[in-house]
Motif scaffolding. Structure first.
Motif, PDB file in Angstrom:
ATOM      1  N   ASN A 138       0.897  -1.185  -0.048  1.00  0.00           N
ATOM      2  CA  ASN A 138       0.056  -0.015  -0.023  1.00  0.00           C
ATOM      3  C   ASN A 138       0.837   1.259  -0.139  1.00  0.00           C
ATOM      4  OD1 ASN A 138      -2.497  -1.362  -0.198  1.00  0.00           O
ATOM      5  ND2 ASN A 138      -2.581  -1.360   2.017  1.00  0.00           N
ATOM      6  N   GLN A 139       1.968   1.102   0.741  1.00  0.00           N
ATOM      7  CA  GLN A 139       2.811   2.401   0.781  1.00  0.00           C
ATOM      8  C   GLN A 139       3.531   2.792  -0.673  1.00  0.00           C
ATOM      9  OE1 GLN A 139       5.664   1.513   4.007  1.00  0.00           O
ATOM     10  NE2 GLN A 139       3.969   1.665   5.563  1.00  0.00           N
TER      11      GLN A 139
ATOM     12  N   GLN B 187       1.039   3.986  -3.055  1.00  0.00           N
ATOM     13  CA  GLN B 187       1.002   5.585  -2.589  1.00  0.00           C
ATOM     14  C   GLN B 187       2.010   6.485  -3.185  1.00  0.00           C
ATOM     15  OE1 GLN B 187       0.025   6.030   1.548  1.00  0.00           O
ATOM     16  NE2 GLN B 187      -1.865   4.880   1.505  1.00  0.00           N
TER      17      GLN B 187
ATOM     18  N   LYS C  85       1.404   9.174  -6.369  1.00  0.00           N
ATOM     19  CA  LYS C  85       1.807  10.538  -5.968  1.00  0.00           C
ATOM     20  C   LYS C  85       2.941  11.055  -7.166  1.00  0.00           C
ATOM     21  CE  LYS C  85       0.241  10.487  -1.180  1.00  0.00           C
ATOM     22  NZ  LYS C  85       0.620  10.602   0.241  1.00  0.00           N
TER      23      LYS C  85
ATOM     24  N   GLU D  49      -6.365  10.819  -6.186  1.00  0.00           N
ATOM     25  CA  GLU D  49      -7.260  10.345  -4.731  1.00  0.00           C
ATOM     26  C   GLU D  49      -8.075   9.231  -4.988  1.00  0.00           C
ATOM     27  OE1 GLU D  49      -7.082  10.409  -0.911  1.00  0.00           O
ATOM     28  OE2 GLU D  49      -5.920  12.021  -2.290  1.00  0.00           O
TER      29      GLU D  49
ATOM     30  N   LEU E  10      -6.222   5.942  -5.178  1.00  0.00           N
ATOM     31  CA  LEU E  10      -5.751   5.608  -3.627  1.00  0.00           C
ATOM     32  C   LEU E  10      -6.616   5.239  -2.829  1.00  0.00           C
ATOM     33  CD1 LEU E  10      -3.233   8.459  -3.116  1.00  0.00           C
ATOM     34  CD2 LEU E  10      -2.629   6.076  -3.265  1.00  0.00           C
TER      35      LEU E  10
ATOM     36  N   GLN F  84      -7.369   1.412  -1.055  1.00  0.00           N
ATOM     37  CA  GLN F  84      -7.701   1.256   0.350  1.00  0.00           C
ATOM     38  C   GLN F  84      -9.120   0.524   0.596  1.00  0.00           C
ATOM     39  OE1 GLN F  84      -7.748   5.344   1.818  1.00  0.00           O
ATOM     40  NE2 GLN F  84      -5.710   5.616   1.987  1.00  0.00           N
TER      41      GLN F  84
END
Length: 85
Positions: free
Chosen positions: A14-15, A18, A22, A35, A38, A42
């Motif tokens: 997940n990191q 992200q 970005k 957004e 992302l 999630q």
């Protein structure tokens, strides 16, 4: 090392997602679309996905540097591919 994904990898993946989202050019995806992407990740049930798909990570010193998923292994179709920039 290349190995199959486990549930323990969820946070690092997940990191990584992200970080990559970005870095996407705003010419390709505006902030609203970034957004939304992302938020999708999630809300996605990571464990359920592991039951139906075969995921692999590339790691070095316990840090995930890349992640990929074979959705249809018999067809060698890749559905997700992320590499740390």
């Amino acid at each position: 090392m290349i190995r199959k994904v486990t549930i323990i990898d969820q946070d690092q993946i997940n990191q990584l997602r992200q970080k990559i989202i970005k870095k996407i050019s705003l010419d390709d995806y505006n902030l609203l679309k970034q957004e939304a992407i992302l938020q999708y990740f999630q809300n996605n049930n990571f464990y359920k996905k592991l039951e139906t798909e075969i995921g692999y990570v590339i790691s070095f010193e316990n840090k995930i540097l890349g992640y990929g998923v074979l959705y249809h292994p018999q067809q060698n179709q890749i559905t997700d591919l992320y590499v740390d920039p």
